[in-house]
Enzyme design. Structure first.
Site, short mmCIF file in Angstrom:
data_model
loop_
_atom_site.label_atom_id
_atom_site.label_comp_id
_atom_site.label_asym_id
_atom_site.label_seq_id
_atom_site.Cartn_x
_atom_site.Cartn_y
_atom_site.Cartn_z
N HIS A 246 5.10 -20.76 -39.53
CA HIS A 246 4.32 -19.47 -39.89
C HIS A 246 4.50 -18.21 -38.82
O HIS A 246 3.58 -17.90 -38.38
CB HIS A 246 2.99 -20.25 -40.00
CG HIS A 246 2.52 -20.96 -41.05
ND1 HIS A 246 1.90 -20.76 -41.96
CD2 HIS A 246 2.69 -22.23 -41.08
CE1 HIS A 246 1.66 -21.82 -42.77
NE2 HIS A 246 2.21 -22.89 -42.38
N ASN B 287 -3.64 -22.87 -46.56
CA ASN B 287 -2.65 -22.42 -47.13
C ASN B 287 -3.06 -21.78 -48.63
O ASN B 287 -4.30 -22.09 -49.05
CB ASN B 287 -1.43 -23.42 -47.44
CG ASN B 287 -0.70 -23.73 -46.16
OD1 ASN B 287 -0.51 -22.79 -45.53
ND2 ASN B 287 -0.18 -24.96 -46.33
C1 HEM Z 1 -2.09 -29.14 -45.21
C2 HEM Z 1 -1.09 -29.10 -44.31
C3 HEM Z 1 -1.11 -27.73 -43.41
C4 HEM Z 1 -1.25 -26.53 -43.58
C5 HEM Z 1 -2.49 -26.20 -44.69
C6 HEM Z 1 -0.97 -25.68 -42.62
C7 HEM Z 1 -1.37 -24.46 -42.27
C8 HEM Z 1 -0.82 -23.73 -41.09
C9 HEM Z 1 -0.94 -22.37 -41.06
C10 HEM Z 1 -1.79 -21.38 -41.86
C11 HEM Z 1 -0.49 -22.16 -39.77
C12 HEM Z 1 -0.38 -20.51 -39.14
C13 HEM Z 1 -1.68 -20.36 -38.27
C14 HEM Z 1 -1.57 -19.09 -37.85
O1 HEM Z 1 -1.39 -17.76 -38.59
O2 HEM Z 1 -1.38 -18.72 -36.61
C15 HEM Z 1 0.19 -23.27 -39.17
C16 HEM Z 1 0.76 -23.28 -38.14
C17 HEM Z 1 1.30 -24.47 -37.51
N1 HEM Z 1 1.09 -25.56 -38.00
FE1 HEM Z 1 0.37 -26.08 -39.85
N2 HEM Z 1 -0.15 -26.65 -41.74
C18 HEM Z 1 -0.14 -27.74 -42.22
C19 HEM Z 1 0.57 -29.04 -41.88
C20 HEM Z 1 1.13 -28.99 -40.55
C21 HEM Z 1 1.22 -30.40 -39.97
C22 HEM Z 1 1.25 -31.57 -40.71
C23 HEM Z 1 1.48 -29.99 -38.75
C24 HEM Z 1 1.99 -30.92 -37.67
C25 HEM Z 1 1.76 -32.20 -37.61
C26 HEM Z 1 1.58 -28.70 -38.49
C27 HEM Z 1 1.71 -27.86 -37.28
C28 HEM Z 1 1.87 -26.60 -37.13
C29 HEM Z 1 2.17 -25.79 -36.15
C30 HEM Z 1 2.67 -26.31 -34.80
C31 HEM Z 1 1.88 -24.39 -36.38
C32 HEM Z 1 2.04 -23.23 -35.39
C33 HEM Z 1 0.66 -22.67 -34.66
C34 HEM Z 1 0.88 -21.91 -33.82
O3 HEM Z 1 1.91 -21.58 -33.04
O4 HEM Z 1 -0.09 -20.78 -33.52
N3 HEM Z 1 0.91 -28.02 -39.49
N4 HEM Z 1 -0.15 -24.03 -39.96
#
Ligand code: HEM
Length: 728
Positions: A104, A177
């Site tokens: 993202h 999402n």
């Molecule tokens: C339903 C599943 C998931 C959704 C809906 C989702 C949604 C998101 C969203 C919207 C962001 C962006 C946040 C922003 O705008 O700063 C994000 C970032 C991220 N997601 Fe997920 N994600 C999912 C699954 C996962 C999983 C399973 C992991 C790890 C186990 C993960 C790890 C991360 C990480 C590391 C970031 C970066 C955050 C940052 O640096 O600010 N996500 N995710």
């Protein structure tokens, strides 16, 4: 805790806190005439302070006399190490970048508010969900998943929809999402999924695309992803605007009321603008014409006062429903059809303010799934549990230390007090003598204490069983909801899913990977599988071995289609008006009036950026020169040309593309009789249909805008797509 003071901010002025209002735009007469600027001995420009213009300083506040030249020994001599201003300036520049998000990375945010419209006090004690009419500030960041920070907005990709609500009980992040299900069921597979989707490690391409071997290889070996595959191959992943996407919390969460009773919940954000997407061929071209298409659209709409709005909906259900449901509510690859558990609308989210500074706010905002207020809690969804670890961990890496909650965009807007202290860039430290508890310093000096009544308490769910690495058998149905999604689409949407699969798999070099995907499609819909196999020139393989047979008769759900949930107005959409010198002024003016009546917007595109002179001698400025304003940037087009103007356009490749693309992308088109020549030369005059309307008289303008409410004339697509032609 001491609060940083607020100070009005002027351009270039640094304050202790992110300003809450954009600095006023400089008055037009303040724009400097660079021809008149004082010059130095080498001819370089020197603009100096005085009057209302502030003095430039170093970060230490030392006034700067010359910002154009380094300190040298003689005018052509060596540079001196003593140059404190140069060294500080370059040092800071060298350290401007922080790591981009591991996923993202490309995102765009805006401020607004959340207002409760229906109390949920029966099911939760969360303060923000109690009193109808109460508002809390909100920040939303939309994003794509796979691409780097500088990738293009119209990549075929899931859109992140991350909401931070600054409640009176702390920040509540709903990190969702625009798709209600996910690729994987267990967070341990997340690094593999993302590695496979991102550019391949040896060559570092393709950027921001899933159309490559590694992604489809992983997917073909991960049958649980098949439901998500249907969604990402649908037009959901090429939205017209961030304003026209839904948001989903995806996981099952819990709401917990004052009596400690838990109710399961799924969160939905439903756009008041309706759902809308673009065509794939259009998305590819938008990425070239305006890679910032989505962020520009959001920025422009909010600045124009057209504030995007979403309703917050909740699907509430209890253990009995969870036990009776065909699928496991802890499995993030499954949704709960709205027909089974209706979405109850309880609030509204309005985005009404753009950021003052992209880096300070959008880049530094830190969303974390574990940020929930008392009254909201987690389920045992193993994807959610993994996320609850990952987000805090990643912020430390990205924002450089544990004090990222001191950054204004991440700081709660409610009273807070704790004994956390020190660390890099600490802006707030406990005051007074006590920085621990329990302590005996008494009420005045002892600092904060726990509150067993108001404080967060986890839902007391009993858990039992052996410690084991295992996937629940209740997660084993991988195809039934994928099929339900496909059968819920309108025919044109089904066609787009087939087209997208053929496109993506055509970019996959290994035929066995293509075949494996088709073998999964056979468990979803045989016609879809046959269409994709045919599109790839592939013999139909055997169906993939299914852990559970597909339930063939899950009822279609209208809520899953974009077309069925589109708006019935052209509000907030953009008309592109291609104008030439001598164009009929009355028709142009009528179009503008009709656009305004529809609460839509328009842009003028002209052969020259200086604009055109209309038939009545009035001049109209252009927003775009024809080759900078292709029709992919507009929802509908009108060509208002004079005879001479049309003759000129008819020899111009960009003008011909303007009309052929609009036609191919099934847009509504209006044209004056003179403009017909352009359509003839572009080779589409003979194919023009009901959605190509004449602009012969002033009244035609309003009729045209009324027709545009349908947004697209999809039946046209069958005539302009090779894949839609009957086999020879
Ligand atoms: C339903 C599943 C998931 C959704 C809906 C989702 C949604 C998101 C969203 C919207 C962001 C962006 C946040 C922003 O705008 O700063 C994000 C970032 C991220 N997601 Fe997920 N994600 C999912 C699954 C996962 C999983 C399973 C992991 C790890 C186990 C993960 C790890 C991360 C990480 C590391 C970031 C970066 C955050 C940052 O640096 O600010 N996500 N995710």
């Amino acid at each position: 805790m001491s609060k940083p003071s607020k100070s009005a901010s002027a351009p270039g002025k640094i304050s202790g806190e992110t300003p809450t209002k954009a600095p006023p735009a400089a008055p037009a007469d303040a724009i400097s005439d660079s021809f008149a600027e004082p010059q130095g001995t080498g001819g370089e420009t020197h603009q100096t302070a005085g009057g209302d213009v502030a003095v430039l300083t170093t970060a230490q506040g030392i006034p700067v006399a010359d910002d154009q030249n380094m300190l040298k020994q003689g005018s052509r001599g060596p540079t001196l190490l003593e140059d404190l201003h140069f060294r500080e300036k370059i040092f800071h520049f060298d350290h401007e970048r922080i790591p981009e998000r591991v996923v993202h990375a490309r995102g765009y945010g805006a401020h607004g508010y959340f207002e409760l419209t229906e109390s949920l006090s029966d099911v939760t004690r969360a303060d923000v969900l109690q009193r109808v009419g109460e508002r809390v500030p909100a920040f939303v960041r939309f994003s794509t998943v796979a691409g780097s920070k500088g990738s293009a907005d119209l990549a075929r990709d899931v859109r992140g929809f991350a909401v931070k609500l600054y409640t009176q009980e702390g920040n509540w992040d709903i990190v969702g999402n625009n798709i209600p299900v996910f690729f994987i069921q267990d967070a341990i597979k997340f690094p593999d999924l993302i590695h496979a989707a991102k550019p391949e490690p040896d060559r570092d391409f393709p950027q921001a695309q899933t159309a490559h071997d590694n992604f489809w290889d992983f997917i073909s070996l991960t049958p649980e992803s098949m439901h998500m595959v249907m969604w990402i191959m649908s037009d959901r992943t090429i939205p017209r605007s961030l304003r026209t996407i839904e948001g989903f919390g995806v996981h099952t969460f819990r709401l917990v009321n004052a009596e400690g009773k838990s109710t399961f919940v799924k969160f939905h954000w439903k756009p008041k603008q309706g759902l809308q997407s673009v065509a794939w061929n259009e998305a590819v071209k938008i990425n070239g014409a305006d890679p910032d298409f989505h962020r520009r659209d959001l920025w422009d709409a909010i600045n124009a006062g057209d504030f995007p709005e979403w309703e917050l909906g909740v699907q509430l259900f209890d253990d009995d429903f969870a036990d009776s449901f065909d699928f496991d509510v802890l499995d993030a690859t499954k949704l709960i059809p709205e027909e089974l558990v209706p979405v109850r609308i309880v609030g509204r989210l309005v985005l009404d303010r753009v950021v003052d500074n992209f880096f300070a706010e959008t880049e530094q905002v830190a969303f974390m799934t574990h940020n929930v207020p008392p009254g909201v809690d987690f389920s045992n969804d193993p994807l959610l549990q993994g996320r609850n670890f990952s987000y805090l961990d990643t912020q430390l890496k990205r924002l450089g230390g544990p004090n990222f909650t001191h950054i204004p965009i991440n700081a709660p807007k409610c009273p807070m007090a704790h004994f956390q202290q020190d660390g890099h860039m600490a802006m707030r430290n406990p005051v007074g003598r006590a920085n621990y508890e329990p302590n005996s310093w008494g009420a005045a000096q002892g600092g904060p204490r726990e509150d067993p009544v108001r404080g967060f308490t986890s839902f007391a769910e009993a858990a039992d069983g052996p410690r084991q690495r295992v996937r629940s058998e209740s997660f084993a149905d991988h195809y039934s909801q994928a099929r339900q999604f496909f059968t819920s689409q309108t025919p044109i949407e089904q066609k787009h899913i087939g087209d997208a699969l053929v496109f993506e798999l055509s970019k996959v070099e290994r035929p066995d990977i293509r075949s494996r995907i088709v073998s999964h499609l056979l468990n979803i819909d045989e016609t879809l599988a046959a269409t994709v196999a045919d599109g790839l020139g592939l013999a139909l393989p055997k169906a993939a071995q299914a852990a559970r047979p597909t339930i063939m008769d899950l009822p279609p759900s209208d809520a899953l289609s974009i077309v069925r949930n589109g708006p019935d107005s052209f509000k907030g959409r953009k008309l592109g008006i291609l104008l030439t010198d001598g164009a009929d002024a009355a028709i142009f003016n009528a179009l503008v009036k009709a656009v305004e009546k529809e609460a839509a917007v328009y842009e003028v595109i002209a052969p020259k950026i200086s604009g055109v002179t209309l038939s009545d001698g009035t001049t109209v400025g252009a927003k775009q020169k024809i080759d900078g304003g292709p029709s992919v940037l507009y929802d509908a087009i009108a060509v208002v040309a004079s005879k001479d103007g049309a003759a000129l356009l008819a020899i111009d490749a960009a003008a011909k593309d303007f009309v052929t693309d609009a036609f191919t992308h099934c847009k509504f088109i209006a044209l004056t009789a003179e403009a017909h020549l352009l359509f003839e030369k572009a080779g589409i005059a003979d194919d023009m249909d009901d959605a190509c309307l004449p602009l012969g008289a002033v009244k035609d303008a309003a009729n045209f805008l009324a027709a545009c409410r349908a947004l697209r004339h999809w039946p046209r697509e069958l005539g302009v797509d090779l894949d839609a032609q009957p086999a020879a």
